[in-house]
Design a protein around this motif. Structure first.
Motif, mmCIF file in Angstrom:
data_model
loop_
_atom_site.group_PDB
_atom_site.id
_atom_site.type_symbol
_atom_site.label_atom_id
_atom_site.label_comp_id
_atom_site.label_asym_id
_atom_site.label_seq_id
_atom_site.Cartn_x
_atom_site.Cartn_y
_atom_site.Cartn_z
ATOM 1 N N GLY A 36 -0.109 1.064 83.838
ATOM 2 C CA GLY A 36 0.612 0.085 83.024
ATOM 3 C C GLY A 36 1.900 0.650 82.472
ATOM 4 N N GLY A 37 2.402 -0.016 81.426
ATOM 5 C CA GLY A 37 3.660 0.413 80.845
ATOM 6 C C GLY A 37 4.112 -0.565 79.781
ATOM 7 N N VAL A 38 5.370 -0.385 79.320
ATOM 8 C CA VAL A 38 5.902 -1.246 78.259
ATOM 9 C C VAL A 38 5.782 -2.702 78.642
ATOM 10 C CG1 VAL A 38 7.951 -1.827 76.925
ATOM 11 C CG2 VAL A 38 7.624 0.488 77.723
ATOM 12 N N ALA A 39 6.189 -3.003 79.887
ATOM 13 C CA ALA A 39 6.267 -4.393 80.316
ATOM 14 C C ALA A 39 4.913 -5.083 80.176
ATOM 15 C CB ALA A 39 6.750 -4.464 81.766
ATOM 16 N N SER A 40 3.819 -4.321 80.400
ATOM 17 C CA SER A 40 2.501 -4.946 80.289
ATOM 18 C C SER A 40 1.867 -4.711 78.912
ATOM 19 C CB SER A 40 1.591 -4.458 81.416
ATOM 20 O OG SER A 40 1.781 -3.088 81.667
ATOM 21 N N GLY A 41 2.721 -4.324 77.943
ATOM 22 C CA GLY A 41 2.252 -4.267 76.560
ATOM 23 C C GLY A 41 1.515 -3.010 76.151
ATOM 24 N N PHE A 42 1.634 -1.907 76.933
ATOM 25 C CA PHE A 42 0.917 -0.683 76.565
ATOM 26 C C PHE A 42 1.766 0.181 75.638
ATOM 27 C CE2 PHE A 42 -1.261 -1.935 80.464
ATOM 28 C CZ PHE A 42 -2.580 -1.846 80.040
ATOM 29 N N GLN A 43 1.174 0.607 74.527
ATOM 30 C CA GLN A 43 1.926 1.369 73.538
ATOM 31 C C GLN A 43 1.369 2.784 73.381
ATOM 32 O OE1 GLN A 43 4.675 0.297 72.354
ATOM 33 N NE2 GLN A 43 4.413 -1.741 73.215
ATOM 34 N N HIS A 44 2.245 3.720 72.945
ATOM 35 C CA HIS A 44 1.800 5.076 72.597
ATOM 36 C C HIS A 44 1.480 5.083 71.110
ATOM 37 C CE1 HIS A 44 2.651 7.402 76.202
ATOM 38 N NE2 HIS A 44 3.781 6.751 76.354
ATOM 39 N N PRO A 99 4.537 9.844 69.810
ATOM 40 C CA PRO A 99 3.941 10.724 68.784
ATOM 41 C C PRO A 99 3.487 12.057 69.372
ATOM 42 C CG PRO A 99 2.884 8.537 68.787
ATOM 43 C CD PRO A 99 3.830 8.560 69.930
ATOM 44 N N LYS A 100 3.613 13.131 68.557
ATOM 45 C CA LYS A 100 3.279 14.484 69.019
ATOM 46 C C LYS A 100 1.915 14.593 69.683
ATOM 47 C CE LYS A 100 5.690 18.548 67.684
ATOM 48 N NZ LYS A 100 6.691 18.128 68.663
ATOM 49 N N GLN A 101 0.889 13.940 69.068
ATOM 50 C CA GLN A 101 -0.459 14.104 69.615
ATOM 51 C C GLN A 101 -0.612 13.484 70.993
ATOM 52 O OE1 GLN A 101 -0.980 12.674 65.864
ATOM 53 N NE2 GLN A 101 -3.151 13.195 65.749
ATOM 54 N N LEU A 102 0.288 12.570 71.338
ATOM 55 C CA LEU A 102 0.138 11.882 72.631
ATOM 56 C C LEU A 102 1.086 12.441 73.679
ATOM 57 C CD1 LEU A 102 -0.361 8.230 71.358
ATOM 58 C CD2 LEU A 102 -2.068 9.941 71.923
ATOM 59 N N HIS A 130 22.973 7.680 70.123
ATOM 60 C CA HIS A 130 21.785 6.964 69.685
ATOM 61 C C HIS A 130 21.255 7.618 68.407
ATOM 62 C CE1 HIS A 130 17.815 5.186 69.751
ATOM 63 N NE2 HIS A 130 18.249 4.349 70.659
ATOM 64 N N LYS A 131 20.735 6.806 67.479
ATOM 65 C CA LYS A 131 20.241 7.376 66.214
ATOM 66 C C LYS A 131 19.119 8.391 66.440
ATOM 67 C CE LYS A 131 17.029 3.537 65.113
ATOM 68 N NZ LYS A 131 16.936 3.087 66.518
ATOM 69 N N GLU A 132 18.369 8.250 67.539
ATOM 70 C CA GLU A 132 17.287 9.198 67.834
ATOM 71 C C GLU A 132 17.825 10.620 68.051
ATOM 72 O OE1 GLU A 132 13.987 9.438 67.977
ATOM 73 O OE2 GLU A 132 13.791 7.442 67.132
ATOM 74 N N PHE A 133 19.117 10.707 68.428
ATOM 75 C CA PHE A 133 19.662 12.034 68.731
ATOM 76 C C PHE A 133 19.928 12.857 67.476
ATOM 77 C CE2 PHE A 133 21.604 10.386 72.975
ATOM 78 C CZ PHE A 133 20.320 10.318 73.493
ATOM 79 N N GLN A 134 19.864 12.192 66.287
ATOM 80 C CA GLN A 134 20.149 12.938 65.059
ATOM 81 C C GLN A 134 19.215 14.142 64.913
ATOM 82 O OE1 GLN A 134 19.980 9.830 62.159
ATOM 83 N NE2 GLN A 134 22.029 9.101 62.660
ATOM 84 N N SER A 135 17.940 13.959 65.321
ATOM 85 C CA SER A 135 16.983 15.062 65.155
ATOM 86 C C SER A 135 16.830 15.872 66.444
ATOM 87 C CB SER A 135 15.624 14.493 64.760
ATOM 88 O OG SER A 135 15.124 13.726 65.846
ATOM 89 N N ALA A 136 17.529 15.447 67.497
ATOM 90 C CA ALA A 136 17.313 16.092 68.804
ATOM 91 C C ALA A 136 17.787 17.547 68.812
ATOM 92 C CB ALA A 136 18.044 15.315 69.898
ATOM 93 N N GLY A 137 16.901 18.438 69.215
ATOM 94 C CA GLY A 137 17.284 19.842 69.370
ATOM 95 C C GLY A 137 17.462 20.592 68.066
ATOM 96 N N LYS A 138 17.083 19.957 66.937
ATOM 97 C CA LYS A 138 17.267 20.633 65.642
ATOM 98 C C LYS A 138 16.224 21.738 65.446
ATOM 99 C CE LYS A 138 20.623 18.261 63.477
ATOM 100 N NZ LYS A 138 21.255 17.672 64.673
ATOM 101 N N ALA A 139 15.034 21.545 66.014
ATOM 102 C CA ALA A 139 13.982 22.559 65.865
ATOM 103 C C ALA A 139 13.407 22.849 67.237
ATOM 104 C CB ALA A 139 12.890 22.035 64.944
ATOM 105 N N ALA A 140 12.869 24.072 67.402
ATOM 106 C CA ALA A 140 12.286 24.421 68.696
ATOM 107 C C ALA A 140 11.081 23.537 68.967
ATOM 108 C CB ALA A 140 11.873 25.887 68.695
ATOM 109 N N GLY A 141 10.839 23.249 70.229
ATOM 110 C CA GLY A 141 9.673 22.448 70.593
ATOM 111 C C GLY A 141 10.047 21.296 71.501
ATOM 112 N N LEU A 142 9.089 20.372 71.619
ATOM 113 C CA LEU A 142 9.192 19.305 72.606
ATOM 114 C C LEU A 142 9.425 17.982 71.892
ATOM 115 C CD1 LEU A 142 8.826 19.427 75.658
ATOM 116 C CD2 LEU A 142 6.412 18.904 75.351
ATOM 117 N N GLN A 143 10.385 17.200 72.404
ATOM 118 C CA GLN A 143 10.577 15.832 71.899
ATOM 119 C C GLN A 143 10.553 14.904 73.111
ATOM 120 O OE1 GLN A 143 14.039 17.517 69.719
ATOM 121 N NE2 GLN A 143 13.708 15.831 68.310
ATOM 122 N N ILE A 144 9.801 13.815 72.996
ATOM 123 C CA ILE A 144 9.659 12.898 74.141
ATOM 124 C C ILE A 144 9.942 11.475 73.679
ATOM 125 C CG2 ILE A 144 8.054 12.011 75.900
ATOM 126 C CD1 ILE A 144 6.595 14.623 75.871
#
Length: 720
Positions: free
Chosen positions: A114-122, A30-33, A4-18
């Protein structure tokens, strides 16, 4: 395998990715959320340590669909594959997450309806039209669950956050206790600082005296029920028992063979050519170990096998699963073996210990120019960059901010409050962080003024800066790295105002320690031999000159930082090594005393663990403090158990009740006796709050013996 294209940055720097699963695809949160989870969704979480080593978690909300759960499992498996099979994989279910997972969110994990299905976004918005109620539960692992916006959701025993967008109210039930209030306040402060970018006002309100705004949002208040004790009554006596199986798919179908009925096991029982399952279902945990020479298909299907095992055993749906590669075993797994030895177990002082297929990390010497290339600094502490941006520092004085002379940047006095404005480029845009540093000896007026001036500064910059409040001794790694490769220096008391430093004593002791991100700080401590620590470097200034004391396990970077401190303090320097101290050294410190001589946390393979023993739920239980613990995790109304492997401390809080005081002894005995690795006779040391010996305080950096002289509730209120 297609990545997946998201994996290009995965694990490149220390910290949390969600990432959240949206329409069977991965979307970053997003980091703040981070720390907010919709209960109708599934997530993939990757934590990378500076070593680097990796943990991949798939998190399933209580209402997430089977398809989303399945997609999360596939992405987690692909991510594991993308990182060369090195990660430890965890399966997490809402309300039953592993301590590792909860440790990423020290100020609480928030469940949203809620969740994606009910239209809730981060999304991070400046939208102030929020209306929700969060129910706060837990003393160590804090969970904030969104509940219906009505009085029917409330009870007298807990804290609730009534979030009305511009105004956030922390409502405290009449029966809830102080420590729970403190923890709930941290959640409320986190919502203000992260989700609202610091642009909301906080108020603490009491059960029975609700302001008009709350009553109009929730309607008139009916009678509400008393608090209910947690319904955890499971028998814990069998929780430490494990059973070991070998898994093979020789005949094309998975079959498990019993290896050992009951722990402790021997490490030789793990067959490198196969996968093994350690069944700790009694405590709701299953571990799957991937043999280094097991076939690839078998290793890739590991999580599936573990899930099937849980089904076959009729274990509950929310059983925790950890899948790990050889060399990447977790502490929880290793504790079931009586003779566990790590391949790279380092005995030499100061060598980094890392897990997974990544071998030892060469230690990077402390050097400002290398910070640019040191990607490991981009850790979860919000290391937005390497600290090479522009910095301005002001001191709070009489309700105003007064510029600090740039030549003394990096020095902080315990009697002051400071504002540090940090400006850096992200792409071509200027970004700002305002750190508000609050000394432990500054006045209540200055605390209040510092908060007010921070808001003024923020407003003058159009409200774009990120605000970070810092209490002396708890500086985040990024703040420590702003002083151009020089260590941050924290003076015990005094002030940086003209003539304010003269009062400093003739004899001063500075404790120099490096953080996990390689930034160093020098914290002034009381000049007593009990403050020394074998893992660190100390500088002692006394009327006749300076001693630079190097602990056996101290690092070179710490030495470099200490030499800088010496040049700053001025005087002739005598370098001494631990164990070869001249008499003048001890007499300057007021005589020889016991101090922390165990090899430290980062440098020993078994990290220390902290547990709280509390009967606030109606029965006496011990639960682990997640994440890196600090002195503020010691709950003054509980008994805490600190396990440093070769000894166990029972710390008795001043407000602990009779049951906890008398029962804690039993708890520590059971804790050792039921230890799955079979250790016995570990010394148990009971200590009282306020009378901690150095062998205990040495596990907490910059231990502050005066921390409890002021009410922690007042300290947190000052942050409102």
């Amino acid at each position: 395998m297609v990545f997946h294209k998201e994996f290009q940055s995965a694990g490149k720097a220390a910290g949390l990715q969600i990432w959240r699963i949206e329409k069977m695809d991965l979307k970053p949160v997003p980091k703040q959320l981070q720390g907010n989870f919709y209960t109708g969704d599934a997530y993939v979480v990757l934590n990378t340590t500076p070593a680097p080593s990796y943990s991949v978690h798939m998190w399933l909300g209580e209402e997430c669909s089977q398809d989303e759960g399945g997609a999360a499992a596939i992405f987690a498996m692909q991510l594991d594959d993308h990182l060369g099979g090195a990660p430890v994989q965890y399966r997490e279910v809402q309300n039953n997450e592993s301590v590792t997972f909860l440790g990423y969110f020290k100020t609480g994990i928030k469940y949203k309806q809620g969740g994606v299905a009910s239209g809730f976004q981060h999304v991070v918005t400046n939208d102030m039209n929020v209306k929700r109620v969060l129910h706060i539960k837990g003393r160590r692992a804090i969970r904030a669950t969104e509940v219906n916006m009505s009085w029917a959701s409330f009870n007298h025993g807990d804290c609730f956050i009534i979030d009305l967008g511009k105004d956030i109210y922390q409502w405290c039930g009449s029966e809830c206790n102080r420590f729970e209030r403190l923890k709930a306040s941290e959640v409320a402060i986190g919502i203000r600082d992260n989700e609202r970018n610091g642009r909301a006002s906080l108020q603490m309100i009491e059960d029975g005296s609700e302001p008009e705004a709350v009553l109009s949002a929730l309607g008139p208040k009916p009678n509400i029920p008393a608090g209910s004790p947690d319904d955890e009554t499971t028998d814990r006596s069998n929780q430490k028992k494990g059973t070991l199986y070998m898994v093979s798919d020789a005949a094309g179908s998975i079959k498990t063979t019993l290896v050992a009925q009951s722990s402790p096991f021997k490490q030789e029982m793990l067959n490198p050519a196969e996968c093994s399952i350690l069944d700790n279902g009694g405590d709701g945990k299953i571990f799957l170990w991937k043999g280094p020479s097991a076939n690839t298909e078998e290793r890739k299907a590991a999580m599936k096998v573990a899930e099937q095992f849980v089904k076959d055993k009729n274990y509950p749906q929310n059983t925790q699963i950890q899948v790990m590669p050889a060399g990447g075993e977790t502490t929880l797994f290793k504790q079931f073996f009586s003779n566990w030895k790590d391949k790279d177990q380092t005995t030499g002082p100061g060598q980094a210990y890392s897990i997974g297929r990544i071998a030892r990390v060469p230690q990077v010497p402390f050097d400002a120019s290398s910070l640019h290339s040191n990607k490991q600094m981009a850790s979860q502490h919000g290391m937005v960059d390497d600290g090479s941006g522009k910095i301005q520092v002001w001191r709070v004085e009489g309700g105003n901010k007064v510029p600090v002379d740039p030549s003394s940047y990096g020095q902080f006095y315990g009697g002051d409050c400071y504002l540090i404005l940090y400006t850096y480029l992200q792409g071509s845009r200027e970004q700002h962080i305002i750190y508000t540093w609050q000394g432990l000896k500054c006045t209540q007026d200055e605390l209040a003024a510092s908060a007010f001036i921070t808001v003024q500064l923020d407003d003058s910059m159009g409200g774009s800066p990120v605000q970070v409040r810092v209490t002396q001794g708890q500086e985040p790694a990024h703040l420590m790295s702003l002083f151009k490769g020089k260590p941050m220096i924290i003076h015990l008391g005094g002030t940086s105002r003209k003539g304010g430093q003269i009062r400093a004593g003739n004899t001063r002791l500075f404790h120099i320690r490096q953080s996990s991100t390689r930034a160093t700080r020098a914290v002034e401590v009381d000049p007593s031999a009990s403050k020394l620590n074998t893992n660190d470097v100390f500088v002692l200034k006394f009327p006749d000159g300076l001693f630079l004391w190097k602990g056996v396990a101290a690092s070179e970077e710490e030495m470099t930082a200490a030499k800088y401190i010496c040049s700053f303090l001025g005087g002739s320097v005598t370098e001494i090594s631990e164990g070869k101290e001249p008499a003048a050294f001890w007499s300057a410190l007021g005589g020889k005393k016991e101090y922390q001589t165990s090899k430290s946390l980062q440098k020993s393979v078994k990290p220390p663990r902290l547990f709280g023993c509390s009967n606030k739920t109606g029965r006496l239980i011990a639960e682990e403090v997640p994440g890196e613990f600090t002195q503020s995790d010691l709950a003054t109304d509980d008994v805490m158990l600190l396990d440093t492997w070769d000894q166990i401390f029972l710390w008795i809080g001043n407000d602990a009740n009779e049951v906890e005081r008398t029962g804690s002894d039993q708890i520590s005995k059971e804790y050792v006796d039921s230890d799955p690795s079979g250790r016995r006779g570990t010394p148990i040391i009971t200590i009282k709050q306020g009378f901690e010996p150095p062998t205990f305080t040495g596990w907490f950096q910059a231990w502050d013996s005066k921390m409890w002289d002021t009410d922690p509730m007042d300290r947190i209120r000052a942050r409102f």
